[in-house]
Design a protein around this motif. Structure first.
Motif, PDB file in Angstrom:
ATOM      1  N   UNK A  27      76.684  21.088  25.767  1.00  0.00           N
ATOM      2  CA  UNK A  27      76.483  21.849  24.254  1.00  0.00           C
ATOM      3  C   UNK A  27      75.087  22.995  24.433  1.00  0.00           C
ATOM      4  N   UNK A  28      74.233  22.417  25.387  1.00  0.00           N
ATOM      5  CA  UNK A  28      72.992  23.643  25.398  1.00  0.00           C
ATOM      6  C   UNK A  28      73.569  24.669  26.376  1.00  0.00           C
ATOM      7  N   UNK A  59      86.142  16.011  32.438  1.00  0.00           N
ATOM      8  CA  UNK A  59      85.211  16.304  33.026  1.00  0.00           C
ATOM      9  C   UNK A  59      83.902  16.030  32.481  1.00  0.00           C
ATOM     10  N   UNK A  60      83.918  15.688  31.132  1.00  0.00           N
ATOM     11  CA  UNK A  60      82.586  15.339  30.618  1.00  0.00           C
ATOM     12  C   UNK A  60      82.767  15.438  29.179  1.00  0.00           C
ATOM     13  N   UNK A  77      89.107  21.935  30.110  1.00  0.00           N
ATOM     14  CA  UNK A  77      88.189  21.318  30.757  1.00  0.00           C
ATOM     15  C   UNK A  77      86.773  21.839  30.454  1.00  0.00           C
ATOM     16  N   UNK A  78      85.590  21.042  30.540  1.00  0.00           N
ATOM     17  CA  UNK A  78      84.396  21.522  30.060  1.00  0.00           C
ATOM     18  C   UNK A  78      83.948  22.608  30.963  1.00  0.00           C
ATOM     19  N   UNK A  79      84.223  22.478  32.428  1.00  0.00           N
ATOM     20  CA  UNK A  79      83.891  23.581  33.442  1.00  0.00           C
ATOM     21  C   UNK A  79      84.451  24.775  33.081  1.00  0.00           C
ATOM     22  N   UNK A 101      85.055  30.436  30.551  1.00  0.00           N
ATOM     23  CA  UNK A 101      85.793  31.110  29.705  1.00  0.00           C
ATOM     24  C   UNK A 101      84.840  31.890  28.778  1.00  0.00           C
ATOM     25  N   UNK A 102      83.738  31.056  28.476  1.00  0.00           N
ATOM     26  CA  UNK A 102      82.647  31.711  27.499  1.00  0.00           C
ATOM     27  C   UNK A 102      81.965  32.854  28.004  1.00  0.00           C
ATOM     28  N   UNK A 103      81.799  32.736  29.488  1.00  0.00           N
ATOM     29  CA  UNK A 103      81.138  33.939  30.057  1.00  0.00           C
ATOM     30  C   UNK A 103      82.257  34.952  30.118  1.00  0.00           C
ATOM     31  N   UNK A 104      83.180  34.858  30.443  1.00  0.00           N
ATOM     32  CA  UNK A 104      84.331  35.945  30.425  1.00  0.00           C
ATOM     33  C   UNK A 104      84.669  36.457  29.121  1.00  0.00           C
ATOM     34  N   UNK A 105      84.692  35.802  28.122  1.00  0.00           N
ATOM     35  CA  UNK A 105      85.248  36.261  26.801  1.00  0.00           C
ATOM     36  C   UNK A 105      84.365  36.730  25.798  1.00  0.00           C
TER      37      UNK A 105
END
Length: 215
Positions: free
Chosen positions: A68-69, A61-62, A37-39, A44-48
């Motif tokens: 992208x931003x 969900x989008x 999911x996009x959310x 995951x980006x913030x975590x890894x």
């Protein structure tokens, strides 16, 4: 030899995610996480803290374009994995993605090489996508038509709205920041889109940057 880039794989299909992970890891590229999911991708980006996100263009969900931003602000480079060529692919690339591969005719090595290329700051484009981006750039470089020479002249408020959009704020977020109503923001955005000839928010930001309206 430089270390292999850390990759996060995002796709709504579990089969595609598993296949992409296998393709990358067999070629010595570590996959640090996945998302369907996009959310979840944002989380995951913030975590890894991946260097590269290999992502589908659409989720339940989008769309990738809408998120992208925020993903780019995390420092990750984006390699889009697309079903086929479309205007949406060009919008994703012009909005900041570093490359794309097509599942329909791409080879496993294309994905791995694409990841390595974008992780080093390069671009990895399927020839069809490169051609489409070049055509779009040529059209946008020419700017407004002679019959409408003031098409991209924005008011100060419209520039404020555009700058907020470039920072990835939602319509409600822009309204709160500028202390105006959501309906007023929507009206300003509609005028910005019309003046720039944009189809959506990401396209408007891309056009504005190419015309130095955000400088």
């Amino acid at each position: 030899m430089s270390a292999a880039p850390r990759v996060l794989v995002a796709h709504p299909s579990a089969l595609v995610r598993t296949t992409l992970q296998s393709v990358l890891e067999k070629r010595g590229i570590p996959v640090v996480g996945d998302a369907d999911r996009l959310t979840i991708l944002r989380q995951r980006c913030a975590e890894t803290h991946p260097q590269v996100v290999v992502s589908a263009e659409r989720f339940p969900d989008g769309d990738l374009l809408a998120g992208l931003t925020a993903l780019l602000s995390s420092g990750a480079r984006i390699l889009a994995v697309c079903e086929s060529h479309s205007d949406n692919v060009v919008d994703i690339l012009l909005a900041g993605a570093s490359g794309c591969v097509f599942l329909t005719d791409g080879l496993p090595d294309d994905v791995a090489q694409g990841v390595r290329t974008v992780s080093k700051g390069g671009s990895a484009l399927h020839p069809l996508a490169a051609h489409a981006v070049l055509n779009r750039w040529r059209a946008e470089r020419d700017g407004p038509s002679p019959s409408n020479p003031r098409r991209d002249v924005l008011t100060s408020r419209e520039r404020e709205i555009l700058a907020a959009m470039a920072r990835g704020l939602t319509t409600r977020g822009v309204a709160e920041k500028l202390e105006i109503s959501v309906k007023t923001v929507e009206a300003h955005k509609a005028r910005v889109f019309a003046k720039l000839g944009a189809r959506n928010q990401a396209h408007a930001v891309s056009l504005a940057r190419s015309r130095h309206l955000l400088d």
